[in-house]
Design an enzyme around this catalytic site. Structure first.
Site, PDB file in Angstrom:
ATOM      1  N   TYR A  52       0.819  -1.222   0.000  1.00  0.00           N
ATOM      2  CA  TYR A  52       0.000   0.000   0.000  1.00  0.00           C
ATOM      3  C   TYR A  52       0.855   1.276   0.000  1.00  0.00           C
ATOM      4  CZ  TYR A  52      -4.727  -1.988   0.635  1.00  0.00           C
ATOM      5  OH  TYR A  52      -5.945  -2.606   0.465  1.00  0.00           O
ATOM      6  N   ASN A 115     -13.827  -3.234   3.827  1.00  0.00           N
ATOM      7  CA  ASN A 115     -14.670  -3.248   2.623  1.00  0.00           C
ATOM      8  C   ASN A 115     -14.483  -4.514   1.777  1.00  0.00           C
ATOM      9  OD1 ASN A 115     -12.205  -2.642   1.542  1.00  0.00           O
ATOM     10  ND2 ASN A 115     -12.754  -0.608   0.799  1.00  0.00           N
ATOM     11  N   HIS A 118     -10.029  -6.033  -2.344  1.00  0.00           N
ATOM     12  CA  HIS A 118      -9.119  -5.112  -3.037  1.00  0.00           C
ATOM     13  C   HIS A 118      -9.123  -5.476  -4.514  1.00  0.00           C
ATOM     14  CE1 HIS A 118      -5.470  -2.940  -4.209  1.00  0.00           C
ATOM     15  NE2 HIS A 118      -5.198  -4.022  -4.934  1.00  0.00           N
TER      16      HIS A 118
END
Ligand code: IDP
Ligand code: MG
Length: 136
Positions: A52, A115, A118
């Site tokens: 990231y 969420n 990815h």
């Protein structure tokens, strides 16, 4: 002209923990993605920081990297025509509250950080991210 692409998908810890991996894989298969390779792993925080790195300066970077390394994940190479854009569409918006009906994040996402999935955001990054997980 056909435009077969590969993209990197990750089923994130919140979804693996809730045993949603098979349901999410079925969504990919129903939407004509082929799952070329997959592996279930838990990564170190230092590896999440590398993965990231583009978000290094963001206020949520530390939490994001702690989170991605907090439990098992499933990394997959998905392949189909326009795989990168089609996967982003199937995933839905980053914040599940903004995601469209029928998308993975709308169905399964808990919050902007949890969420569930990815997906690479460009063909170029897909190559880098696939190498990150699948180049020995
Ligand atoms: P994406 O996953 O939809 O490509 P990015 O902007 O690349 O979204 O952000 C990477 C991940 O960082 C997101 O999936 C989400 O888990 C987390 N994230 C993004 N924005 C925020 C935020 O404002 N607060 C907390 N976490 C965030
Ligand atoms: Mg992104």
């Amino acid at each position: 002209m056909s435009n077969i692409e590969q993209t990197l998908s990750i089923i994130k810890p919140d979804a693996v923990e809730r045993n949603l991996d098979n349901e999410i894989k079925q969504m990919f298969l129903k939407n004509e993605f082929n799952i070329i390779k997959e592996k279930k792993i838990q990564i170190e925080k230092s590896e999440a920081e590398k993965f990231y790195k583009v978000h290094e300066t963001k206020p949520f970077y530390n939490d994001l990297c702690s989170y991605l390394s907090s439990g098992p994940i499933i990394a997959m190479i998905l392949e189909k025509e326009n795989a990168v854009a089609d996967n982003r569409k199937l995933m839905g918006a980053t914040n599940p509250n903004d995601a469209e009906e029928g998308t993975i994040r709308k169905k399964y996402g808990i919050s902007i950080d949890k969420n569930s999935v990815h997906g690479s955001d460009s063909v170029e990054n897909a190559k880098i991210e696939i190498d990150f997980f699948f180049k020995n």
